[in-house]
Design an enzyme around this catalytic site. Sequence first.
Site, PDB file in Angstrom:
ATOM      1  N   GLU A 298      -3.376  -2.169  11.091  1.00 17.11           N
ATOM      2  CA  GLU A 298      -4.037  -0.896  10.746  1.00 17.11           C
ATOM      3  C   GLU A 298      -3.889  -0.641   9.247  1.00 17.11           C
ATOM      4  O   GLU A 298      -2.952  -1.136   8.615  1.00 17.11           O
ATOM      5  CB  GLU A 298      -3.381   0.214  11.598  1.00 17.11           C
ATOM      6  N   ASP A 299      -4.816   0.129   8.682  1.00 19.63           N
ATOM      7  CA  ASP A 299      -4.723   0.408   7.248  1.00 19.63           C
ATOM      8  C   ASP A 299      -3.597   1.389   6.929  1.00 19.63           C
ATOM      9  O   ASP A 299      -2.759   1.144   6.085  1.00 19.63           O
ATOM     10  CB  ASP A 299      -6.076   0.918   6.703  1.00 19.63           C
TER      11      ASP A 299
ATOM     12  N   ASP B  85      -1.009   7.984   9.515  1.00 17.18           N
ATOM     13  CA  ASP B  85      -0.943   9.327   8.937  1.00 17.18           C
ATOM     14  C   ASP B  85      -0.264  10.219   9.980  1.00 17.18           C
ATOM     15  O   ASP B  85       0.957  10.236  10.081  1.00 17.18           O
ATOM     16  CB  ASP B  85      -2.388   9.735   8.604  1.00 17.18           C
TER      17      ASP B  85
ATOM     18  N   PHE C  39      -4.601  11.752  -0.439  1.00 19.67           N
ATOM     19  CA  PHE C  39      -5.712  10.991   0.141  1.00 19.67           C
ATOM     20  C   PHE C  39      -6.000   9.786  -0.745  1.00 19.67           C
ATOM     21  O   PHE C  39      -6.356   9.924  -1.915  1.00 19.67           O
ATOM     22  CB  PHE C  39      -6.960  11.855   0.297  1.00 19.67           C
TER      23      PHE C  39
ATOM     24  N   ARG D 139     -14.029   0.989  -0.660  1.00 19.93           N
ATOM     25  CA  ARG D 139     -13.273  -0.014   0.107  1.00 19.93           C
ATOM     26  C   ARG D 139     -13.025  -1.281  -0.715  1.00 19.93           C
ATOM     27  O   ARG D 139     -12.076  -2.010  -0.483  1.00 19.93           O
ATOM     28  CB  ARG D 139     -14.031  -0.412   1.380  1.00 19.93           C
TER      29      ARG D 139
HETATM   30  P1  5GP Z   1      -3.897   9.246  11.979  1.00 19.01           P
HETATM   31  O1  5GP Z   1      -4.491   9.185  13.343  1.00 19.01           O
HETATM   32  O2  5GP Z   1      -2.603   8.471  11.846  1.00 19.01           O
HETATM   33  O3  5GP Z   1      -3.748  10.664  11.494  1.00 19.01           O
HETATM   34  O4  5GP Z   1      -4.970   8.657  10.976  1.00 19.01           O
HETATM   35  C1  5GP Z   1      -5.159   7.331  10.825  1.00 19.01           C
HETATM   36  C2  5GP Z   1      -6.514   7.060  10.213  1.00 19.01           C
HETATM   37  O5  5GP Z   1      -6.912   8.114   9.330  1.00 19.01           O
HETATM   38  C3  5GP Z   1      -6.446   5.833   9.353  1.00 19.01           C
HETATM   39  O6  5GP Z   1      -6.737   4.673  10.095  1.00 19.01           O
HETATM   40  C4  5GP Z   1      -7.482   6.117   8.295  1.00 19.01           C
HETATM   41  O7  5GP Z   1      -8.748   5.698   8.750  1.00 19.01           O
HETATM   42  C5  5GP Z   1      -7.482   7.611   8.159  1.00 19.01           C
HETATM   43  N1  5GP Z   1      -6.676   8.063   7.020  1.00 19.01           N
HETATM   44  C6  5GP Z   1      -5.492   8.712   7.034  1.00 19.01           C
HETATM   45  N2  5GP Z   1      -5.048   8.957   5.788  1.00 19.01           N
HETATM   46  C7  5GP Z   1      -5.974   8.442   4.963  1.00 19.01           C
HETATM   47  C8  5GP Z   1      -6.080   8.357   3.520  1.00 19.01           C
HETATM   48  O8  5GP Z   1      -5.225   8.802   2.730  1.00 19.01           O
HETATM   49  N3  5GP Z   1      -7.183   7.731   3.043  1.00 19.01           N
HETATM   50  C9  5GP Z   1      -8.151   7.209   3.844  1.00 19.01           C
HETATM   51  N4  5GP Z   1      -9.176   6.616   3.250  1.00 19.01           N
HETATM   52  N5  5GP Z   1      -8.085   7.271   5.194  1.00 19.01           N
HETATM   53  C10 5GP Z   1      -7.008   7.881   5.733  1.00 19.01           C
END
Ligand code: 5GP
Length: 187
Positions: free
Chosen positions: A104-105, A108, A158, A171
């Site tokens: 996963e990238d 959060d 972000f 990207r």
């Molecule tokens: P979570 O479900 O953990 O809150 O969010 C995960 C997803 O939110 C990540 O896979 C990503 O796509 C997006 N995301 C969360 N923080 C960021 C950020 O700082 N930048 C970007 N581009 N995407 C984020």
Amino acid sequence: MRNDSKMYQDLDRILVTREEIARKVQELGEKITRDYEGRSPVLICILKGACVFFTDLVRAIDLPLTMDFMAISSYGSATKTTGVVRVLKDLDQPILGQDVIVVEDIVDTGVTLNYLRQILIQRGASSLKIAALLDKPARRKIKDLKVDYVCFDIPDAFVVGYGLDYDQRYRNLPDIGVLSPAIYEKP
Ligand code: 5GP
């Protein structure tokens, strides 16, 4: 790409450089190679954000691995999570009895990975680990989510680049940077 390209003007600052990323991804590949010695894990790329990280990581792992791809939506084009997760593209192959590594990238709140973990375990993976490029621990909602491999812990900002987008852009930046709020606070 040079880091004086026009896209870099939309960043407040660079958080992780391409050199730091390359070093960490190589280290992580070597660690996974050791941890999975004698096994053939399937690495699952979570599209689209993890695609750049994934292609570098798999080339740093010296194992007879296989790859699969899954697309989910959690964000749309906003910068805050909605908590709603939808599978847009499912895996091509069953994972029953397989050693699975989800790539996963960024983690959060943890909502997305928690959901994914549950559905992949239900499908009978014999083991499941999570590898994330970035972690924002300060924002975690799912406190017991175990992220097995993380390249970088980052502050609550972000970020874009190295696969991560804002509204599908940035990207292809080779570095990871904090997007200037002026970009997403535009009327
Ligand atoms: P979570 O479900 O953990 O809150 O969010 C995960 C997803 O939110 C990540 O896979 C990503 O796509 C997006 N995301 C969360 N923080 C960021 C950020 O700082 N930048 C970007 N581009 N995407 C984020």
